[in-house]
Design an enzyme around this catalytic site. Structure first.
Site, PDB file in Angstrom:
ATOM      1  N   ASP A  97      -3.711 -12.825  22.471  1.00 39.48           N
ATOM      2  CA  ASP A  97      -3.423 -11.515  23.032  1.00 39.48           C
ATOM      3  C   ASP A  97      -4.549 -10.580  22.597  1.00 39.48           C
ATOM      4  O   ASP A  97      -5.314 -10.896  21.669  1.00 39.48           O
ATOM      5  CB  ASP A  97      -2.064 -11.047  22.499  1.00 39.48           C
ATOM      6  CG  ASP A  97      -1.724  -9.634  22.932  1.00 39.48           C
ATOM      7  OD1 ASP A  97      -1.995  -9.292  24.091  1.00 39.48           O
ATOM      8  OD2 ASP A  97      -1.190  -8.880  22.100  1.00 39.48           O
ATOM      9  N   ASP A 126      -4.464  -6.436  22.782  1.00 42.08           N
ATOM     10  CA  ASP A 126      -4.018  -5.210  22.115  1.00 42.08           C
ATOM     11  C   ASP A 126      -3.183  -5.534  20.883  1.00 42.08           C
ATOM     12  O   ASP A 126      -2.218  -6.312  20.954  1.00 42.08           O
ATOM     13  CB  ASP A 126      -3.197  -4.356  23.077  1.00 42.08           C
ATOM     14  CG  ASP A 126      -4.052  -3.741  24.179  1.00 42.08           C
ATOM     15  OD1 ASP A 126      -5.228  -4.136  24.307  1.00 42.08           O
ATOM     16  OD2 ASP A 126      -3.551  -2.884  24.925  1.00 42.08           O
ATOM     17  N   GLU A 147      -4.194   0.004  21.199  1.00 46.10           N
ATOM     18  CA  GLU A 147      -3.548  -0.190  22.489  1.00 46.10           C
ATOM     19  C   GLU A 147      -4.405   0.564  23.508  1.00 46.10           C
ATOM     20  O   GLU A 147      -4.492   1.800  23.471  1.00 46.10           O
ATOM     21  CB  GLU A 147      -2.116   0.355  22.473  1.00 46.10           C
ATOM     22  CG  GLU A 147      -1.178  -0.383  21.543  1.00 46.10           C
ATOM     23  CD  GLU A 147      -0.764  -1.749  22.094  1.00 46.10           C
ATOM     24  OE1 GLU A 147      -0.782  -1.918  23.335  1.00 46.10           O
ATOM     25  OE2 GLU A 147      -0.433  -2.636  21.291  1.00 46.10           O
ATOM     26  N   ARG A 174       3.160   3.689  33.340  1.00 51.76           N
ATOM     27  CA  ARG A 174       2.154   4.216  32.413  1.00 51.76           C
ATOM     28  C   ARG A 174       0.802   4.385  33.098  1.00 51.76           C
ATOM     29  O   ARG A 174       0.099   5.385  32.865  1.00 51.76           O
ATOM     30  CB  ARG A 174       2.036   3.302  31.190  1.00 51.76           C
ATOM     31  CG  ARG A 174       3.219   3.437  30.240  1.00 51.76           C
ATOM     32  CD  ARG A 174       3.073   2.537  29.026  1.00 51.76           C
ATOM     33  NE  ARG A 174       3.180   1.126  29.376  1.00 51.76           N
ATOM     34  CZ  ARG A 174       3.001   0.131  28.520  1.00 51.76           C
ATOM     35  NH1 ARG A 174       2.680   0.395  27.258  1.00 51.76           N
ATOM     36  NH2 ARG A 174       3.133  -1.123  28.914  1.00 51.76           N
ATOM     37  N   SER A 222      -4.318 -10.772  28.457  1.00 52.75           N
ATOM     38  CA  SER A 222      -3.906  -9.427  28.068  1.00 52.75           C
ATOM     39  C   SER A 222      -3.107  -8.736  29.162  1.00 52.75           C
ATOM     40  O   SER A 222      -3.413  -8.861  30.358  1.00 52.75           O
ATOM     41  CB  SER A 222      -5.148  -8.584  27.744  1.00 52.75           C
ATOM     42  OG  SER A 222      -4.803  -7.243  27.478  1.00 52.75           O
ATOM     43  N   GLY A 223      -2.094  -7.997  28.707  1.00 52.71           N
ATOM     44  CA  GLY A 223      -1.390  -7.098  29.603  1.00 52.71           C
ATOM     45  C   GLY A 223      -2.139  -5.798  29.758  1.00 52.71           C
ATOM     46  O   GLY A 223      -1.685  -4.883  30.451  1.00 52.71           O
ATOM     47  N   LYS A 262       1.174 -14.800  30.991  1.00 54.23           N
ATOM     48  CA  LYS A 262       0.409 -15.216  29.813  1.00 54.23           C
ATOM     49  C   LYS A 262       0.591 -16.711  29.546  1.00 54.23           C
ATOM     50  O   LYS A 262      -0.368 -17.425  29.225  1.00 54.23           O
ATOM     51  CB  LYS A 262       0.833 -14.397  28.592  1.00 54.23           C
ATOM     52  CG  LYS A 262       0.352 -12.953  28.620  1.00 54.23           C
ATOM     53  CD  LYS A 262       0.607 -12.265  27.293  1.00 54.23           C
ATOM     54  CE  LYS A 262      -0.041 -10.888  27.258  1.00 54.23           C
ATOM     55  NZ  LYS A 262       0.058 -10.252  25.928  1.00 54.23           N
ATOM     56  N   ASP A 273       1.498 -10.743  19.221  1.00 58.03           N
ATOM     57  CA  ASP A 273       2.296  -9.892  18.331  1.00 58.03           C
ATOM     58  C   ASP A 273       3.575  -9.363  18.974  1.00 58.03           C
ATOM     59  O   ASP A 273       4.458  -8.871  18.277  1.00 58.03           O
ATOM     60  CB  ASP A 273       1.465  -8.689  17.871  1.00 58.03           C
ATOM     61  CG  ASP A 273       1.261  -7.676  18.992  1.00 58.03           C
ATOM     62  OD1 ASP A 273       1.731  -6.529  18.864  1.00 58.03           O
ATOM     63  OD2 ASP A 273       0.659  -8.041  20.017  1.00 58.03           O
ATOM     64  N   ASN A 323       6.047  -9.764  24.827  1.00 55.01           N
ATOM     65  CA  ASN A 323       5.328 -10.220  26.008  1.00 55.01           C
ATOM     66  C   ASN A 323       4.545 -11.513  25.754  1.00 55.01           C
ATOM     67  O   ASN A 323       4.087 -12.165  26.690  1.00 55.01           O
ATOM     68  CB  ASN A 323       4.359  -9.124  26.464  1.00 55.01           C
ATOM     69  CG  ASN A 323       4.085  -9.183  27.955  1.00 55.01           C
ATOM     70  OD1 ASN A 323       4.964  -9.529  28.734  1.00 55.01           O
ATOM     71  ND2 ASN A 323       2.871  -8.845  28.349  1.00 55.01           N
TER      72      ASN A 323
END
Length: 441
Positions: free
Chosen positions: A208, A210, A217, A255, A298-299, A343, A366, A369
């Protein structure tokens, strides 16, 4: 998804002396006489030569040797066949040891330790600091299961202390659950892995981004450029998602909508401000040297993740892409959102591209997700993760150094530092150095 991307020699049937196997019966049976010598005392050059020089005259065979030096104190164990003059050999080795200032024990017995050990496991225990209570608790649990600790060695001493225990005779899944809980109770981290060849060879390591590869982030950094109102709106959406009111895709769209109107140039400013997690550069560099393939999923946003991957030499990348029109962010995301299922799918795809099974993959993350990805990998590592992630991952790390993942794979700190000696000061170990991308590119 983007990817930044031996010759065999045939010899004839030539038999040399090295190819010839010893005659049947040369290996000692369980009833064969053997002698175990153990020498302890201050280390100095020439100890091993002196001991084996004495054994030459006894006409014996060497069956096993093990030596360790801790803060200048030597322990040398040598197992040999008994020979014709067992007592004379023991006396001669004791005299040689005495001349070197060493204490020597010679124990006659029978058999070798050549029996194959079943269910061999590597148990890695690390802490900052590593407390005696953690070692006692973990080793007590191992003994309680009837498993045996065959060997212990130190993997690292800074910035975390890591020891690796070779364990035989235990059930891996049961020990993993119980030992991890025991270690956590004493403020330590622990991993249980198959020992032997299973720990070596090629792997795909997928991280991942972030709060894992980087400390930040990215969407929060972007929101800071959009002003206080946008920051508050992004934080409010994040909080709703944490309460379970929104799934990841919904929260991402809401967001990103807060970023509408930001100039495209902000993306470069955000990338320059991103801070690598301590040890990230060392982790990626070392894995590449070892022939391991590294990927990130990554998201977050490809506009930041892709240049980061190029700078670090990361092979495979998957991240969301922002829509940009007339030089400004529109507040929308292009294509499918990289969510929890995405992912895991990326992990499988990266492994397929490298021609490796999922058992040869490592996933690091972490958040919730990342759970599907951690579950699909051969080894799932929760890095400074939320409790639900720590509970479901194969192992967890609570230290703030990403290169500690190397210790879980059995790679000693000394070998990492030796390999770094040839590098410039600007690219050496970043465990305690400057971790902004802009400062070390």
């Amino acid at each position: 998804m983007v990817s930044f991307r031996q010759r065999s020699t045939s010899l004839g049937a030539v038999t040399t002396q090295q190819d010839v196997l010893p005659p049947a019966g040369r290996l000692p049976s369980d009833s064969a006489r053997t002698v175990l010598f153990t020498l302890t005392g201050p280390d100095r050059p020439g100890v091993t030569t002196a001991v084996f020089g004495v054994l030459i005259r006894s006409g014996v065979e060497v069956l096993d040797v093990e030596q360790v030096v801790v803060r200048g104190h030597l322990t040398l164990s040598v197992l040999v066949t008994a020979g014709q003059d067992e007592s004379g050999m023991i006396l001669a080795v004791r005299m040689a040891g005495s001349d070197l200032g060493l204490s020597v024990s010679g124990e006659p017995g029978t058999g070798d330790n050549s029996k194959r050990r079943r269910n061999r496991l590597a148990v890695t225990l690390l802490g900052a600091p590593l407390l005696p209570s953690a070692v006692a608790g973990v080793t007590g649990r191992i003994a309680g299961h009837g498993a045996n600790i065959d060997r212990i060695r130190r993997i690292s001493r800074f910035p975390v202390t890591t020891i690796e225990l070779d364990v035989s005779g235990g059930d891996g899944e049961t020990l993993r659950r119980e030992l991890a809980a025991e270690a956590m109770a004493h403020g330590a981290d622990l991993a249980v892995s198959p020992a032997g060849l299973a720990r070596r060879g090629r792997r795909v390591v997928v991280m991942d981004v972030d709060s894992t590869l980087i400390q930040d982030e990215v969407i929060e950094l972007l929101a800071a450029h959009a002003g206080p109102e946008a920051e508050q709106r992004v934080a409010a959406v994040t909080e709703r998602a944490m309460r379970g009111e929104l799934d990841f895709a919904q929260s991402l769209h809401e967001r990103v909508a807060c970023l509408a109107g930001l100039p495209e140039s902000v993306l470069g400013e955000v990338y320059a401000a991103v801070r690598l997690t301590r040890g990230a550069r060392t982790l990626v560099r070392t894995m590449r040297r070892l022939g391991l393939t590294v990927g990130v999923v990554s998201g977050g946003f490809a506009e930041v993740v892709e240049p980061l991957a190029r700078d670090l030499g990361i092979t495979h990348v998957l991240a969301n892409r922002l829509e940009i029109a007339d030089g400004r962010l529109t507040g929308r995301v292009l294509g499918d959102v990289v969510d929890r299922a995405g992912k895991a799918a990326a992990l499988r795809r990266f492994a397929e591209l490298e021609g490796l099974p999922l058992s040869r993959t490592v996933a690091i993350g972490d958040g919730a997700n990342d759970l599907d990805m951690l579950a699909a990998a051969g080894l799932g590592v929760a890095f400074n993760a939320k409790p639900v992630v720590r509970e479901q991952a194969d192992t967890s790390l609570s230290v703030p150094y990403l290169d500690a993942v190397l210790y879980l794979l059995g790679i000693p700190r000394s070998e990492i530092e030796d390999a770094d000696e040839a590098l410039d000061d600007t690219t050496r170990d970043d465990t305690t150095g400057d971790n902004t991308t802009g400062g070390t590119r």
